[in-house]
Scaffold this motif. Sequence first.
Motif, PDB file in Angstrom:
ATOM      1  N   ARG A   1       0.815  -1.227   0.000  1.00  0.00           N
ATOM      2  CA  ARG A   1       0.000   0.000   0.000  1.00  0.00           C
ATOM      3  C   ARG A   1       0.841   1.266   0.000  1.00  0.00           C
ATOM      4  O   ARG A   1       0.602   2.163  -0.784  1.00  0.00           O
ATOM      5  N   CYS A   2       1.812   1.346   0.907  1.00  0.00           N
ATOM      6  CA  CYS A   2       2.560   2.601   1.059  1.00  0.00           C
ATOM      7  C   CYS A   2       3.989   2.518   0.521  1.00  0.00           C
ATOM      8  O   CYS A   2       4.690   3.527   0.484  1.00  0.00           O
TER       9      CYS A   2
ATOM     10  N   VAL B   1       2.531  -2.703   9.405  1.00  0.00           N
ATOM     11  CA  VAL B   1       1.564  -2.716  10.507  1.00  0.00           C
ATOM     12  C   VAL B   1       0.584  -1.557  10.376  1.00  0.00           C
ATOM     13  O   VAL B   1      -0.621  -1.722  10.574  1.00  0.00           O
ATOM     14  N   ALA B   2       1.090  -0.372  10.033  1.00  0.00           N
ATOM     15  CA  ALA B   2       0.221   0.807   9.941  1.00  0.00           C
ATOM     16  C   ALA B   2      -0.862   0.601   8.868  1.00  0.00           C
ATOM     17  O   ALA B   2      -2.038   0.868   9.114  1.00  0.00           O
ATOM     18  N   CYS B   3      -0.467   0.107   7.711  1.00  0.00           N
ATOM     19  CA  CYS B   3      -1.451  -0.114   6.633  1.00  0.00           C
ATOM     20  C   CYS B   3      -2.395  -1.272   6.965  1.00  0.00           C
ATOM     21  O   CYS B   3      -3.588  -1.216   6.653  1.00  0.00           O
ATOM     22  N   ALA B   4      -1.875  -2.286   7.608  1.00  0.00           N
ATOM     23  CA  ALA B   4      -2.728  -3.416   7.988  1.00  0.00           C
ATOM     24  C   ALA B   4      -3.764  -3.005   9.007  1.00  0.00           C
ATOM     25  O   ALA B   4      -4.911  -3.463   8.971  1.00  0.00           O
ATOM     26  N   SER B   5      -3.385  -2.118   9.924  1.00  0.00           N
ATOM     27  CA  SER B   5      -4.340  -1.686  10.954  1.00  0.00           C
ATOM     28  C   SER B   5      -5.409  -0.762  10.371  1.00  0.00           C
ATOM     29  O   SER B   5      -6.495  -0.658  10.925  1.00  0.00           O
ATOM     30  N   ARG B   6      -5.124  -0.102   9.269  1.00  0.00           N
ATOM     31  CA  ARG B   6      -6.126   0.743   8.601  1.00  0.00           C
ATOM     32  C   ARG B   6      -7.128  -0.066   7.798  1.00  0.00           C
ATOM     33  O   ARG B   6      -8.196   0.419   7.488  1.00  0.00           O
ATOM     34  N   HIS B   7      -6.759  -1.249   7.453  1.00  0.00           N
ATOM     35  CA  HIS B   7      -7.621  -2.116   6.629  1.00  0.00           C
ATOM     36  C   HIS B   7      -8.722  -2.631   7.453  1.00  0.00           C
ATOM     37  O   HIS B   7      -9.720  -2.770   7.618  1.00  0.00           O
TER      38      HIS B   7
END
Length: 117
Positions: free
Chosen positions: A91-92, A111-117
């Motif tokens: 994603r990023c 982790v940051a992108c996974a937690s936004r999903h």
Amino acid sequence: MDRDNSSIRAALLRLRDDTETQATALDGDLRSLFEASRSSNADDEHDPEGSTIAFERAQLSAVLDATRRRLAELDVAVQRVDAGTYGVCERCARPIPVERLVARPSAGTCVACASRH
């Protein structure tokens, strides 16, 4: 492919082999359960002694489905190694922390992108 990618690929393939062995065993267990329930005339739906055969089938089916999803995720991870994108967030485009990849080798996001999903 450099040595590091080769060792990552080999580790992913070992995990995939282990997961495939587990899926094969689970599939055999599920087939055996179906066969046993076909040849039995037990009224498991009204048995006061615990779980029903239907519950056991559902539980085993869920574990098998999760194992098959893990296989697919590992296949994608191997493809990312081959493409040179393993360890890069889908994603990023930032690096995925090594700790996350150790905990979840098939991770495609940080982790940051996974937690936004």
